[in-house]
Design an enzyme around this catalytic site. Structure first.
Site, PDB file in Angstrom:
ATOM      1  N   TRP A  85      -8.878   8.715  14.088  1.00  0.00           N
ATOM      2  CA  TRP A  85     -10.079   9.484  13.738  1.00  0.00           C
ATOM      3  C   TRP A  85     -10.880   9.931  14.959  1.00  0.00           C
ATOM      4  O   TRP A  85     -11.785  10.745  14.822  1.00  0.00           O
ATOM      5  CB  TRP A  85     -10.991   8.641  12.835  1.00  0.00           C
ATOM      6  CG  TRP A  85     -11.236   7.264  13.387  1.00  0.00           C
ATOM      7  CD1 TRP A  85     -10.573   6.115  13.036  1.00  0.00           C
ATOM      8  CD2 TRP A  85     -12.167   6.887  14.421  1.00  0.00           C
ATOM      9  NE1 TRP A  85     -11.036   5.055  13.775  1.00  0.00           N
ATOM     10  CE2 TRP A  85     -12.022   5.497  14.635  1.00  0.00           C
ATOM     11  CE3 TRP A  85     -13.111   7.584  15.174  1.00  0.00           C
ATOM     12  CZ2 TRP A  85     -12.769   4.800  15.583  1.00  0.00           C
ATOM     13  CZ3 TRP A  85     -13.862   6.893  16.126  1.00  0.00           C
ATOM     14  CH2 TRP A  85     -13.684   5.514  16.307  1.00  0.00           C
ATOM     15  N   ASN A  86     -10.612   9.394  16.159  1.00  0.00           N
ATOM     16  CA  ASN A  86     -11.545   9.679  17.260  1.00  0.00           C
ATOM     17  C   ASN A  86     -11.388  11.091  17.832  1.00  0.00           C
ATOM     18  O   ASN A  86     -12.350  11.670  18.318  1.00  0.00           O
ATOM     19  CB  ASN A  86     -11.477   8.606  18.351  1.00  0.00           C
ATOM     20  CG  ASN A  86     -10.127   8.483  18.979  1.00  0.00           C
ATOM     21  OD1 ASN A  86      -9.117   8.955  18.443  1.00  0.00           O
ATOM     22  ND2 ASN A  86     -10.063   7.841  20.133  1.00  0.00           N
ATOM     23  N   LYS A 117       0.399  12.111   8.728  1.00  0.00           N
ATOM     24  CA  LYS A 117      -0.599  11.342   7.976  1.00  0.00           C
ATOM     25  C   LYS A 117      -1.825  11.180   8.872  1.00  0.00           C
ATOM     26  O   LYS A 117      -1.808  10.420   9.835  1.00  0.00           O
ATOM     27  CB  LYS A 117      -0.082   9.952   7.589  1.00  0.00           C
ATOM     28  CG  LYS A 117      -1.032   9.290   6.582  1.00  0.00           C
ATOM     29  CD  LYS A 117      -1.131   7.791   6.708  1.00  0.00           C
ATOM     30  CE  LYS A 117      -2.087   7.328   7.754  1.00  0.00           C
ATOM     31  NZ  LYS A 117      -3.513   7.625   7.531  1.00  0.00           N
ATOM     32  N   PRO A 118      -2.898  11.902   8.571  1.00  0.00           N
ATOM     33  CA  PRO A 118      -4.112  11.772   9.399  1.00  0.00           C
ATOM     34  C   PRO A 118      -4.893  10.515   9.018  1.00  0.00           C
ATOM     35  O   PRO A 118      -4.633   9.910   7.980  1.00  0.00           O
ATOM     36  CB  PRO A 118      -4.909  13.030   9.038  1.00  0.00           C
ATOM     37  CG  PRO A 118      -4.499  13.356   7.634  1.00  0.00           C
ATOM     38  CD  PRO A 118      -3.065  12.868   7.476  1.00  0.00           C
ATOM     39  N   SER A 136      -4.290   1.878  17.176  1.00  0.00           N
ATOM     40  CA  SER A 136      -4.436   0.553  17.772  1.00  0.00           C
ATOM     41  C   SER A 136      -3.076  -0.056  18.137  1.00  0.00           C
ATOM     42  O   SER A 136      -2.051   0.273  17.536  1.00  0.00           O
ATOM     43  CB  SER A 136      -5.151  -0.367  16.787  1.00  0.00           C
ATOM     44  OG  SER A 136      -4.377  -0.497  15.611  1.00  0.00           O
ATOM     45  N   GLU A 153       0.818   5.914  21.485  1.00  0.00           N
ATOM     46  CA  GLU A 153      -0.378   5.968  22.344  1.00  0.00           C
ATOM     47  C   GLU A 153      -1.334   4.937  21.780  1.00  0.00           C
ATOM     48  O   GLU A 153      -1.954   5.167  20.744  1.00  0.00           O
ATOM     49  CB  GLU A 153      -1.022   7.360  22.294  1.00  0.00           C
ATOM     50  CG  GLU A 153      -0.141   8.493  22.757  1.00  0.00           C
ATOM     51  CD  GLU A 153       0.118   8.492  24.245  1.00  0.00           C
ATOM     52  OE1 GLU A 153      -0.473   7.674  24.970  1.00  0.00           O
ATOM     53  OE2 GLU A 153       0.938   9.316  24.675  1.00  0.00           O
ATOM     54  N   LEU A 154      -1.439   3.796  22.462  1.00  0.00           N
ATOM     55  CA  LEU A 154      -2.156   2.659  21.869  1.00  0.00           C
ATOM     56  C   LEU A 154      -3.460   2.380  22.606  1.00  0.00           C
ATOM     57  O   LEU A 154      -4.026   3.244  23.238  1.00  0.00           O
ATOM     58  CB  LEU A 154      -1.216   1.454  21.831  1.00  0.00           C
ATOM     59  CG  LEU A 154       0.157   1.754  21.181  1.00  0.00           C
ATOM     60  CD1 LEU A 154       1.084   0.559  21.260  1.00  0.00           C
ATOM     61  CD2 LEU A 154       0.000   2.235  19.749  1.00  0.00           C
ATOM     62  N   CYS A 173      -9.692   6.159  23.781  1.00  0.00           N
ATOM     63  CA  CYS A 173      -8.834   5.110  24.328  1.00  0.00           C
ATOM     64  C   CYS A 173      -8.800   5.152  25.858  1.00  0.00           C
ATOM     65  O   CYS A 173      -8.344   4.206  26.486  1.00  0.00           O
ATOM     66  CB  CYS A 173      -7.437   5.195  23.738  1.00  0.00           C
ATOM     67  SG  CYS A 173      -6.762   6.831  23.813  1.00  0.00           S
ATOM     68  N   GLU A 175     -11.219  -4.003  23.876  1.00  0.00           N
ATOM     69  CA  GLU A 175     -11.605  -2.591  23.917  1.00  0.00           C
ATOM     70  C   GLU A 175     -12.941  -2.456  23.177  1.00  0.00           C
ATOM     71  O   GLU A 175     -13.048  -2.822  22.012  1.00  0.00           O
ATOM     72  CB  GLU A 175     -10.507  -1.774  23.219  1.00  0.00           C
ATOM     73  CG  GLU A 175     -10.527  -0.329  23.562  1.00  0.00           C
ATOM     74  CD  GLU A 175      -9.306   0.421  23.011  1.00  0.00           C
ATOM     75  OE1 GLU A 175      -8.605  -0.102  22.122  1.00  0.00           O
ATOM     76  OE2 GLU A 175      -9.067   1.549  23.467  1.00  0.00           O
TER      77      GLU A 175
HETATM   78  P1  ADP Z   1      -8.293   2.679  14.473  1.00  0.00           P
HETATM   79  O1  ADP Z   1      -8.749   1.322  14.865  1.00  0.00           O
HETATM   80  O2  ADP Z   1      -8.501   3.730  15.479  1.00  0.00           O
HETATM   81  O3  ADP Z   1      -8.676   3.099  13.090  1.00  0.00           O
HETATM   82  P2  ADP Z   1      -5.649   2.219  13.512  1.00  0.00           P
HETATM   83  O4  ADP Z   1      -4.480   1.862  14.327  1.00  0.00           O
HETATM   84  O5  ADP Z   1      -6.116   1.264  12.484  1.00  0.00           O
HETATM   85  O6  ADP Z   1      -6.747   2.561  14.561  1.00  0.00           O
HETATM   86  O7  ADP Z   1      -5.432   3.603  12.791  1.00  0.00           O
HETATM   87  C1  ADP Z   1      -4.742   4.695  13.342  1.00  0.00           C
HETATM   88  C2  ADP Z   1      -3.943   5.382  12.265  1.00  0.00           C
HETATM   89  O8  ADP Z   1      -2.994   4.445  11.756  1.00  0.00           O
HETATM   90  C3  ADP Z   1      -4.757   5.855  11.053  1.00  0.00           C
HETATM   91  O9  ADP Z   1      -4.196   7.079  10.598  1.00  0.00           O
HETATM   92  C4  ADP Z   1      -4.506   4.760  10.051  1.00  0.00           C
HETATM   93  O10 ADP Z   1      -4.620   5.213   8.720  1.00  0.00           O
HETATM   94  C5  ADP Z   1      -3.070   4.399  10.347  1.00  0.00           C
HETATM   95  N1  ADP Z   1      -2.655   3.079   9.880  1.00  0.00           N
HETATM   96  C6  ADP Z   1      -3.364   1.922   9.888  1.00  0.00           C
HETATM   97  N2  ADP Z   1      -2.633   0.913   9.366  1.00  0.00           N
HETATM   98  C7  ADP Z   1      -1.424   1.438   9.019  1.00  0.00           C
HETATM   99  C8  ADP Z   1      -0.230   0.920   8.446  1.00  0.00           C
HETATM  100  N3  ADP Z   1      -0.117  -0.351   8.111  1.00  0.00           N
HETATM  101  N4  ADP Z   1       0.805   1.778   8.255  1.00  0.00           N
HETATM  102  C9  ADP Z   1       0.697   3.076   8.600  1.00  0.00           C
HETATM  103  N5  ADP Z   1      -0.390   3.612   9.137  1.00  0.00           N
HETATM  104  C10 ADP Z   1      -1.442   2.823   9.358  1.00  0.00           C
END
Ligand code: ADP
Length: 484
Positions: A157-158, A181-182, A235, A256-257, A290, A387
């Site tokens: 989302w950032n 998938k956004p 993440s 990209e983590l 990030c 972070e």
């Molecule tokens: P943030 O902390 O920035 O929200 P996330 O890693 O939780 O970071 O989210 C980044 C993306 O990963 C989002 O699109 C979120 O919906 C997706 N996401 C989170 N958990 C899962 C999962 N178990 N499987 C697939 N996508 C996921």
């Protein structure tokens, strides 16, 4: 609700196989404005079945798309780029409404996001292979580049727009098809991009967007043998999980983590330039990137002077709603984000850190946090390891160059690092010793579509942007031509 010049950009449906569709269940979920919690729109809560259909559409669309010449694909991507710029104001308004960043930053992100489409449209025409001098008189050795195939993208989302185009741009330019998938928080920017892709002439199935249940959609995308690559920004925790889910089908991965960027200020730095760089790298997007500096490592001779100058600059930031004139700090994305920032500050202060500016929630309420500077921060505090993802600058003290490099590298992450020094020998030494994918030297801003963005260690795999970014969506094919 949103005062758009082109209301057609506010899409509230999934875009699958060239059609705007609801979830099979008919369910929706709300998209809210982080500034005031009001519901802006709602989008389908899709899941496994819709994702399967998007994958089937991407598979069906692949042969014709990859058979186009790079120039044909480039013309469509270029139209997509031009449409983004033509609708920059509306796209920025949608982004600020769902993400919270100041409108000027949102406009900047749209231009930056569009630049990836332009760059990769041009770059794909230059996806040269090799002709390798053969060790055999009767054989020729040729290497060609081919698209990977059907790709899946999961984005955060950032940066609701740029994180999509830096994936879709190279994928489509290379001849791949993509299912996106956004993030749940910011689907409207993604759907607006799909609307413009459709208008630009991207064929049905080449780029689909599925909103909804992250686990269900991610589960199908990662398990599918048809999907040959997953590209993810988010993440480290979720990246690790997705990597595991991709193991059975041996997918190609770009990840990209998370980061824990050090920002080192040496005694010989231009302090005003360092403060300007610190402001850009720390407080952009309210600290929610990030590559935001997470730890300021300041040499003892300039520690107090840097802290004073930074606190003065921070006090001049204007906190408020992203759509208000002159605002430079929007709200954080949600309550969980501000609670984390609050607890990190409390932990540091509890262990002896001093608050030089800010330090708590903002009087505006909601998810606004005061831009903060902490001094006398030490490595035993949680901000050293975690972070922050918020507008907090913790200032650590160091004595020698060796100590600074050791502190900088003392993290599981390796995305971006920054340092300020005017000593040319030190610049080369420290650049070489930092265990990071990207290093900003006398600058706090490093992102551009022409350079390879990405990290080492737990910060991920692969690079986005530059000519290297295209290779992530291409396979090498070696042709050994005998019988000559
Ligand atoms: P943030 O902390 O920035 O929200 P996330 O890693 O939780 O970071 O989210 C980044 C993306 O990963 C989002 O699109 C979120 O919906 C997706 N996401 C989170 N958990 C899962 C999962 N178990 N499987 C697939 N996508 C996921």
């Amino acid at each position: 609700m949103l005062n758009l010049k082109d209301p057609g950009l506010l899409r509230q449906a999934c875009y699958i196989d060239g059609h705007w569709v609801a979830a099979d269940s008919g369910e929706h979920f709300p998209v809210t404005d982080p500034a005031d919690g009001r519901v802006i729109a709602s989008v389908p809560r899709a899941g496994a079945a819709e994702t399967e259909r998007a994958i089937a559409a991407a598979e069906k669309a692949l042969p014709a798309w990859r058979a186009c010449t790079a120039a044909e694909r480039a013309r469509i991507l270029r139209r997509w780029y031009e449409l983004m710029l033509a609708h920059q104001d509306d796209l920025a308004l949608i982004m600020t409404a769902e993400q919270g960043k100041p409108l000027a930053e949102a406009k900047g992100e749209i231009a930056y996001a569009a630049a990836y489409l332009e760059w990769f449209a041009e770059e794909a025409k230059r996806a040269y292979g090799d002709v390798i001098p053969s060790p055999f008189a009767d054989r020729r050795i040729v290497v060609t580049k081919e698209p990977v195939g059907v790709c899946a993208a999961i984005t955060p989302w950032n940066f609701p727009s740029a994180m999509i185009t830096r994936k879709a741009g190279p994928a489509l330019a290379a001849g791949c098809t993509m299912i996106l998938k956004p993030a749940e928080q910011t689907p409207l920017s993604a759907l607006a991009l799909a609307e413009l892709a459709e208008r630009a002439g991207v064929p049905a199935g080449v780029f689909s967007v599925v909103t909804g249940n992250a686990r269900a959609i991610g589960g199908v995308l990662t398990a599918s043998p048809v999907v040959r690559k997953l590209t993810f920004t988010g993440s480290t925790e979720v990246g690790r999980l997705l990597m595991q889910q991709c193991a059975p089908t041996i997918k190609k991965l770009s990840l990209e983590l998370g980061g824990n960027a050090p920002f080192i200020v040496f005694d010989d730095a231009d302090l005003d330039a360092a403060v300007a760089g610190a402001m850009a790298s720390k407080y952009r997007n309210a600290g929610q990137t990030c590559v935001c500096s997470n730890r300021f490592l300041v040499q003892e001779g300039v520690y107090q002077a840097f802290a004073d100058k930074l606190a003065t600059a921070v006090a001049a930031l204007k906190v408020g709603k992203g759509t208000e004139e002159g605002v430079t700090q929007g709200p954080l994305i949600d309550e969980a984000a501000i609670a984390k920032v609050e607890s990190l500050v409390a932990d540091a202060v509890g262990k002896g850190a001093q608050v030089a500016s800010g330090g708590s929630r903002h009087a505006l309420g909601g998810t606004w946090f005061q831009p903060t500077v902490l001094t006398d921060v030490t490595p035993d505090m949680a901000v050293a390891k975690e972070e922050i993802f918020g507008p907090v600058a913790p200032l650590f003290r160091f004595r020698t160059e060796e100590e600074a490099v050791a502190m900088a590298n003392d993290t599981e992450f390796g995305l971006a690092a920054y340092f300020y020094s005017r000593d040319i020998g030190r610049v080369w030494r420290v650049s070489g010793q930092l265990e990071y994918g990207m290093v900003g030297i006398n600058t706090g801003l490093i992102s551009t579509e022409v350079a390879p963005f990405g990290g080492v260690k737990n910060s991920g795999l692969g690079r986005e942007g530059s000519h290297h970014g295209l290779d992530e969506y291409m396979e090498l094919k070696y042709l050994s031509m005998g019988g000559l």
